[in-house]
Write an enzyme that holds these catalytic residues in place. Structure first.
Site, PDB file in Angstrom:
ATOM      1  CB  CYS A 155      -0.907  -0.061   1.238  1.00  0.00           C
ATOM      2  SG  CYS A 155      -1.716   1.479   1.671  1.00  0.00           S
ATOM      3  CB  CYS A 184       0.451   1.680   4.077  1.00  0.00           C
ATOM      4  SG  CYS A 184      -1.273   1.165   4.010  1.00  0.00           S
TER       5      CYS A 184
END
Length: 126
Positions: free
Chosen positions: A30, A33
């Site tokens: 991600c 992230c």
């Protein structure tokens, strides 16, 4: 304090045994992230009185499902064993700093009273 990794087994104990716990639900693939990770890590070093936990949603799929995670990153904050914040999306440094300060500044007596009222109003309250 550095961030800690938590699992389905350690999640309840971490929430119950600490006054303030932030939980970052993330995954290695991600991009948002990975951009949020340095912000989260820096905050963990600034706020020694707060636990900053991370949950790898790939490794802890059942915990992510139980927490209702549908988008990552998702950030949750618990104070005195009460979920007081939950939101998907990465925050920048100033936004996250404001959030940490807001959680620290909560009137927990009022929060606990509100939770008790909500539980009493539920038809299947214990």
């Amino acid at each position: 304090m550095a961030t800690i990794d938590i699992t389905e087994a350690s999640f309840p104990e971490t929430i119950e045994n600490n006054d303030i716990v932030f939980v970052d639900f993330w995954a290695g693939w991600c991009a948002p992230c990975t951009r949020f990770a340095p912000v989260y890590d820096a905050a963990s070093k600034e706020h020694e009185d707060v636990v900053f936990a991370k949950v790898d949603t790939e490794a802890e799929q059942s915990l992510a499902a139980a927490a209702g995670i549908t988008s990552i990153p998702t950030l949750m904050a618990f104070r005195e064993n009460v979920l007081v914040f939950s939101q998907p999306g990465a925050l920048n440094s100033s936004q996250f700093s404001e959030l940490v300060d807001a959680v620290k500044g909560l009137d927990m007596k009022a929060v606990h009273e509100q939770v008790a009222q909500q539980q009493a109003a539920e038809p299947n309250a214990n």
